[in-house]
Design a protein around this motif. Structure first.
Motif, PDB file in Angstrom:
ATOM      1  N   GLY A 272       0.766  -1.236   0.000  1.00 31.77           N
ATOM      2  CA  GLY A 272       0.000   0.000   0.000  1.00 31.77           C
ATOM      3  C   GLY A 272       0.793   1.280   0.000  1.00 31.77           C
ATOM      4  O   GLY A 272       0.225   2.365   0.137  1.00 31.77           O
ATOM      5  N   GLY A 273       2.082   1.208  -0.137  1.00 31.08           N
ATOM      6  CA  GLY A 273       2.912   2.404  -0.155  1.00 31.08           C
ATOM      7  C   GLY A 273       4.309   2.096   0.339  1.00 31.08           C
ATOM      8  O   GLY A 273       4.674   0.939   0.597  1.00 31.08           O
ATOM      9  N   VAL A 275       8.728   3.121   0.067  1.00 36.45           N
ATOM     10  CA  VAL A 275       9.803   3.027  -0.916  1.00 36.45           C
ATOM     11  C   VAL A 275      10.470   1.661  -0.812  1.00 36.45           C
ATOM     12  O   VAL A 275      10.719   1.155   0.285  1.00 36.45           O
ATOM     13  CB  VAL A 275      10.846   4.150  -0.680  1.00 36.45           C
ATOM     14  CG1 VAL A 275      12.000   4.033  -1.659  1.00 36.45           C
ATOM     15  CG2 VAL A 275      10.190   5.520  -0.797  1.00 36.45           C
ATOM     16  N   LEU A 276      10.770   1.076  -1.956  1.00 36.06           N
ATOM     17  CA  LEU A 276      11.467  -0.205  -1.990  1.00 36.06           C
ATOM     18  C   LEU A 276      12.882  -0.061  -1.429  1.00 36.06           C
ATOM     19  O   LEU A 276      13.508   0.996  -1.559  1.00 36.06           O
ATOM     20  CB  LEU A 276      11.552  -0.729  -3.422  1.00 36.06           C
ATOM     21  CG  LEU A 276      10.245  -1.054  -4.138  1.00 36.06           C
ATOM     22  CD1 LEU A 276      10.513  -1.328  -5.618  1.00 36.06           C
ATOM     23  CD2 LEU A 276       9.564  -2.252  -3.495  1.00 36.06           C
ATOM     24  N   TRP A 277      13.394  -1.146  -0.870  1.00 37.13           N
ATOM     25  CA  TRP A 277      14.793  -1.162  -0.426  1.00 37.13           C
ATOM     26  C   TRP A 277      15.736  -1.184  -1.624  1.00 37.13           C
ATOM     27  O   TRP A 277      16.746  -0.494  -1.657  1.00 37.13           O
ATOM     28  CB  TRP A 277      15.021  -2.385   0.461  1.00 37.13           C
ATOM     29  CG  TRP A 277      16.464  -2.710   0.720  1.00 37.13           C
ATOM     30  CD1 TRP A 277      17.384  -1.918   1.323  1.00 37.13           C
ATOM     31  CD2 TRP A 277      17.141  -3.925   0.378  1.00 37.13           C
ATOM     32  NE1 TRP A 277      18.608  -2.563   1.391  1.00 37.13           N
ATOM     33  CE2 TRP A 277      18.475  -3.800   0.818  1.00 37.13           C
ATOM     34  CE3 TRP A 277      16.742  -5.110  -0.237  1.00 37.13           C
ATOM     35  CZ2 TRP A 277      19.413  -4.813   0.641  1.00 37.13           C
ATOM     36  CZ3 TRP A 277      17.674  -6.123  -0.405  1.00 37.13           C
ATOM     37  CH2 TRP A 277      18.998  -5.972   0.032  1.00 37.13           C
ATOM     38  N   ASN A 278      15.399  -1.973  -2.626  1.00 36.30           N
ATOM     39  CA  ASN A 278      16.209  -2.139  -3.829  1.00 36.30           C
ATOM     40  C   ASN A 278      15.279  -2.043  -5.025  1.00 36.30           C
ATOM     41  O   ASN A 278      14.196  -2.628  -5.019  1.00 36.30           O
ATOM     42  CB  ASN A 278      16.921  -3.498  -3.788  1.00 36.30           C
ATOM     43  CG  ASN A 278      17.799  -3.761  -4.998  1.00 36.30           C
ATOM     44  OD1 ASN A 278      17.310  -3.865  -6.114  1.00 36.30           O
ATOM     45  ND2 ASN A 278      19.095  -3.893  -4.776  1.00 36.30           N
ATOM     46  N   GLN A 279      15.701  -1.315  -6.038  1.00 36.16           N
ATOM     47  CA  GLN A 279      14.805  -1.068  -7.161  1.00 36.16           C
ATOM     48  C   GLN A 279      14.455  -2.333  -7.930  1.00 36.16           C
ATOM     49  O   GLN A 279      13.481  -2.337  -8.709  1.00 36.16           O
ATOM     50  CB  GLN A 279      15.418  -0.028  -8.109  1.00 36.16           C
ATOM     51  CG  GLN A 279      16.696  -0.460  -8.801  1.00 36.16           C
ATOM     52  CD  GLN A 279      17.381   0.701  -9.517  1.00 36.16           C
ATOM     53  OE1 GLN A 279      17.491   1.801  -8.974  1.00 36.16           O
ATOM     54  NE2 GLN A 279      17.819   0.467 -10.736  1.00 36.16           N
ATOM     55  N   ASN A 280      15.186  -3.419  -7.704  1.00 33.82           N
ATOM     56  CA  ASN A 280      14.908  -4.674  -8.396  1.00 33.82           C
ATOM     57  C   ASN A 280      14.265  -5.720  -7.493  1.00 33.82           C
ATOM     58  O   ASN A 280      14.134  -6.872  -7.882  1.00 33.82           O
ATOM     59  CB  ASN A 280      16.207  -5.241  -8.986  1.00 33.82           C
ATOM     60  CG  ASN A 280      16.826  -4.288  -9.994  1.00 33.82           C
ATOM     61  OD1 ASN A 280      16.137  -3.757 -10.861  1.00 33.82           O
ATOM     62  ND2 ASN A 280      18.131  -4.052  -9.872  1.00 33.82           N
ATOM     63  N   LYS A 281      13.877  -5.327  -6.276  1.00 39.65           N
ATOM     64  CA  LYS A 281      13.282  -6.262  -5.327  1.00 39.65           C
ATOM     65  C   LYS A 281      11.996  -5.666  -4.765  1.00 39.65           C
ATOM     66  O   LYS A 281      11.714  -4.482  -4.943  1.00 39.65           O
ATOM     67  CB  LYS A 281      14.263  -6.586  -4.198  1.00 39.65           C
ATOM     68  CG  LYS A 281      15.588  -7.188  -4.679  1.00 39.65           C
ATOM     69  CD  LYS A 281      16.512  -7.512  -3.525  1.00 39.65           C
ATOM     70  CE  LYS A 281      17.885  -7.939  -4.003  1.00 39.65           C
ATOM     71  NZ  LYS A 281      17.857  -9.160  -4.805  1.00 39.65           N
ATOM     72  N   THR A 282      11.215  -6.473  -4.065  1.00 39.17           N
ATOM     73  CA  THR A 282       9.932  -6.003  -3.538  1.00 39.17           C
ATOM     74  C   THR A 282       9.988  -5.696  -2.044  1.00 39.17           C
ATOM     75  O   THR A 282       8.971  -5.301  -1.476  1.00 39.17           O
ATOM     76  CB  THR A 282       8.833  -7.054  -3.789  1.00 39.17           C
ATOM     77  OG1 THR A 282       9.192  -8.281  -3.135  1.00 39.17           O
ATOM     78  CG2 THR A 282       8.634  -7.300  -5.274  1.00 39.17           C
ATOM     79  N   SER A 323       2.355   0.979   9.139  1.00 42.59           N
ATOM     80  CA  SER A 323       2.909  -0.157   8.388  1.00 42.59           C
ATOM     81  C   SER A 323       3.071  -1.410   9.225  1.00 42.59           C
ATOM     82  O   SER A 323       3.149  -2.518   8.684  1.00 42.59           O
ATOM     83  CB  SER A 323       4.270   0.227   7.802  1.00 42.59           C
ATOM     84  OG  SER A 323       5.236   0.372   8.849  1.00 42.59           O
ATOM     85  N   GLY A 324       3.185  -1.252  10.539  1.00 38.41           N
ATOM     86  CA  GLY A 324       3.437  -2.391  11.413  1.00 38.41           C
ATOM     87  C   GLY A 324       4.891  -2.578  11.773  1.00 38.41           C
ATOM     88  O   GLY A 324       5.222  -3.454  12.594  1.00 38.41           O
ATOM     89  N   LEU A 336       9.154  -5.425   6.491  1.00 37.91           N
ATOM     90  CA  LEU A 336       7.899  -6.143   6.322  1.00 37.91           C
ATOM     91  C   LEU A 336       8.119  -7.451   5.583  1.00 37.91           C
ATOM     92  O   LEU A 336       8.970  -7.536   4.682  1.00 37.91           O
ATOM     93  CB  LEU A 336       6.899  -5.280   5.542  1.00 37.91           C
ATOM     94  CG  LEU A 336       6.566  -3.913   6.150  1.00 37.91           C
ATOM     95  CD1 LEU A 336       5.625  -3.147   5.230  1.00 37.91           C
ATOM     96  CD2 LEU A 336       5.963  -4.068   7.546  1.00 37.91           C
ATOM     97  N   ASP A 337       7.338  -8.462   5.931  1.00 36.06           N
ATOM     98  CA  ASP A 337       7.436  -9.744   5.239  1.00 36.06           C
ATOM     99  C   ASP A 337       6.565  -9.742   3.987  1.00 36.06           C
ATOM    100  O   ASP A 337       5.961  -8.721   3.624  1.00 36.06           O
ATOM    101  CB  ASP A 337       7.086 -10.899   6.178  1.00 36.06           C
ATOM    102  CG  ASP A 337       5.652 -10.859   6.684  1.00 36.06           C
ATOM    103  OD1 ASP A 337       4.793 -10.199   6.042  1.00 36.06           O
ATOM    104  OD2 ASP A 337       5.377 -11.492   7.725  1.00 36.06           O
ATOM    105  N   ASP A 338       6.468 -10.889   3.331  1.00 37.37           N
ATOM    106  CA  ASP A 338       5.723 -10.979   2.076  1.00 37.37           C
ATOM    107  C   ASP A 338       4.232 -10.729   2.260  1.00 37.37           C
ATOM    108  O   ASP A 338       3.523 -10.444   1.283  1.00 37.37           O
ATOM    109  CB  ASP A 338       5.947 -12.350   1.428  1.00 37.37           C
ATOM    110  CG  ASP A 338       7.365 -12.536   0.929  1.00 37.37           C
ATOM    111  OD1 ASP A 338       8.057 -11.513   0.748  1.00 37.37           O
ATOM    112  OD2 ASP A 338       7.784 -13.699   0.741  1.00 37.37           O
ATOM    113  N   ASN A 339       3.757 -10.834   3.495  1.00 36.94           N
ATOM    114  CA  ASN A 339       2.353 -10.566   3.789  1.00 36.94           C
ATOM    115  C   ASN A 339       2.143  -9.143   4.309  1.00 36.94           C
ATOM    116  O   ASN A 339       1.081  -8.816   4.833  1.00 36.94           O
ATOM    117  CB  ASN A 339       1.829 -11.570   4.817  1.00 36.94           C
ATOM    118  CG  ASN A 339       1.831 -12.985   4.275  1.00 36.94           C
ATOM    119  OD1 ASN A 339       1.429 -13.232   3.134  1.00 36.94           O
ATOM    120  ND2 ASN A 339       2.323 -13.931   5.077  1.00 36.94           N
ATOM    121  N   CYS A 340       3.191  -8.316   4.185  1.00 36.46           N
ATOM    122  CA  CYS A 340       3.138  -6.909   4.609  1.00 36.46           C
ATOM    123  C   CYS A 340       2.938  -6.772   6.114  1.00 36.46           C
ATOM    124  O   CYS A 340       2.344  -5.786   6.589  1.00 36.46           O
ATOM    125  CB  CYS A 340       2.051  -6.152   3.842  1.00 36.46           C
ATOM    126  SG  CYS A 340       2.372  -6.087   2.058  1.00 36.46           S
TER     127      CYS A 340
END
Length: 483
Positions: A272-273, A275-282, A323-324, A336-340
């Motif tokens: 939901g918002g 900034v990514l840590w790495n532009q090639n990762k989630t 964000s948690g 955050l993990d894959d489940n945010c």
């Protein structure tokens, strides 16, 4: 260096011996400062002996003339044929091949003591900030003993300026980065030096701002960007500090370019918002988003008529606080993990500190006192956490004896953020905490050269490489001095 690893280790430790004498160095170009190399110590205007060692009953001493910014070596209790000399280093004692065996001389017949000529500590126009040590060899033995490294008191009137001077021994003028050429850690080291120039009034090392910028503006992705968005954030904040120190708009423009690069990787499809840590990762992590918060808020406070960066800062904080990543103990986990959801990973110190600087900047932008209330809640949690402050002194989770890599820089970022918050708060409620940290480091974690190790509460460990410990200590001393 010397003629073997054993000699290098022996001389660094100052009390150990090595089995061979290093070959005589090639003729050295004279260094000139107030005076030129190879002066008679009889003409010295002062004499201070910061370090000594022993060698088979002899005393080997380093003498410094602070007024002349020079030093010499002496040997006492010896015999004819004993040799004494200086080593000179321009990287904090890491190497000395271009400045070894200066003034090498032997005790003459009929004497039991002797001294070398005087040599400059610094090479202000070329190699930079220097250090000296005294070395000797008994005439009838092969082993060598060297004192620890030390330097004169130039640019070292306080603990913080001494730490800044020691950090500049690790500045590589050829690359415009700090020892080992760490990328994001060099941004932190430069920020610490700039902050010290502002707080202490010492401007001697402000030359590093332009030198770092000019040598690296086109490196990696250009404008101090790369695929790691947290790296970009660290550099953006360094150029904010540079702009504040110089008023040069190119630094502000580069900080804007860094913030815009980070904004390009704000995504709503993942969690939901944020900034990514790495532009090639989630992966969405705390430090990247904390840096983005502080950078965008800082830009609003410096760009006349801005609304864009303020909106981005407010959007970041609105997302981050929900964000948690802030856990039930009011400490911030890594991300955050894959489940945010909060991934439960380590509560690194820098995650607890950068957010404080960000909230202080956002409060300056908006005047919203609720931001300072939240910041105090977070700061109280981190300064009071036993796991982060065993015996009341900050310690990084899993803190090692090393000063290279990423981890040794974390504590510096923490105290820098805490210091920014403390300055923004009436009564400076964290000044006693910062003073306690600085007192511990100053008594338990520093050597005669002004170099700090990884453990502010001791024990002091010998540092082989890396600048993270030194800039973190400087960040601490800056923060303690600023309140």
């Amino acid at each position: 260096m010397g003629s073997g690893a054993g000699i290098a280790l022996a001389c660094l430790l100052a009390t150990r011996f090595a089995p061979a004498l290093p070959a005589a160095a090639a003729e050295q170009a004279a260094v000139c400062d107030i005076r030129c190399d190879a002066q008679d110590p009889a003409t010295a205007t002062s004499d201070r002996t910061p370090v000594t060692t022993t060698l088979y009953g002899r005393t080997v001493s380093l003498h410094l003339s602070d007024n002349d910014v020079m030093g010499w070596a002496s040997i006492d209790g010896g015999q004819a044929g004993d040799e004494v000399w200086l080593d000179r280093s321009f990287d904090g004692g890491k190497s000395w091949s271009s400045g070894s065996r200066l003034g090498a001389t032997k005790i003459p017949s009929g004497s039991t003591a002797w001294r070398s000529q005087m040599y400059n500590v610094d090479d202000w126009n070329n190699a930079g900030v220097g250090a000296l040590r005294a070395c000797a060899r008994a005439g009838d033995r092969a082993e060598i003993a060297c004192t620890g490294w030390a330097r004169n008191n130039r640019n070292a009137g306080t603990r913080s300026t001494a730490a800044a001077t020691a950090l500049m021994m690790l500045y590589d003028r050829d690359t415009g980065l700090f020892e080992s050429n760490g990328w994001w850690t060099s941004a932190n080291a430069l920020t610490a030096v700039i902050d010290n120039s502002r707080i202490s009034g010492l401007g001697s090392y402000k030359y590093a701002i332009a030198r770092t910028y000019d040598k690296n503006i086109d490196a990696q992705g250009g404008d101090f960007t790369n695929e790691y968005l947290d790296d970009t954030g660290w550099w953006g904040l360094a150029w904010i500090a540079a702009y504040d120190a110089t008023g040069d708009s190119r630094y502000l423009n580069t900080a804007r370019a860094d913030a815009d690069h980070m904004h390009d990787y704000w995504t709503t499809g993942q969690c939901g918002g944020g900034v990514l840590w790495n532009q090639n990762k989630t992966y969405k992590n705390a430090i990247t988003n904390e840096l983005y918060l502080q950078l965008t808020a800082a830009l609003h406070n410096r760009v006349k008529g801005d609304t864009t960066y303020l909106q981005r800062a407010e959007d970041e904080w609105a997302w981050f606080q929900k964000s948690g990543m802030i856990n039930s103990s009011h400490l911030i986990n890594d991300g955050l993990d894959d489940n945010c959801a909060n991934n439960g990973q380590q509560t690194w110190t820098y995650n607890q500190g950068v957010i404080l600087g960000g909230l202080a900047e956002l409060h300056r932008a908006t005047g919203d006192n609720a931001l300072l209330t939240t910041a105090r809640q977070l700061a109280d949690a981190s300064t009071g956490a036993q796991a982060l402050n065993p015996d009341g002194i900050l310690r990084e989770p899993g803190e090692s004896d090393a000063c290279g890599g990423d981890g040794p820089s974390f504590k510096g970022a923490y105290v820098r953020g805490l210091g920014k918050l403390d300055v923004a708060l009436a009564g400076h409620p964290y000044s006693a905490y910062l003073d306690r940290q600085a007192a511990a480091a100053g008594s338990k974690d520093v050597d005669p050269l002004g170099m700090y190790g990884p453990h502010w509460n001791g024990p002091r460990t010998t540092v082989a490489s890396g600048h993270g410990c030194q800039h973190s200590a400087l960040d601490l001393l800056n923060a303690a001095q600023a309140d």
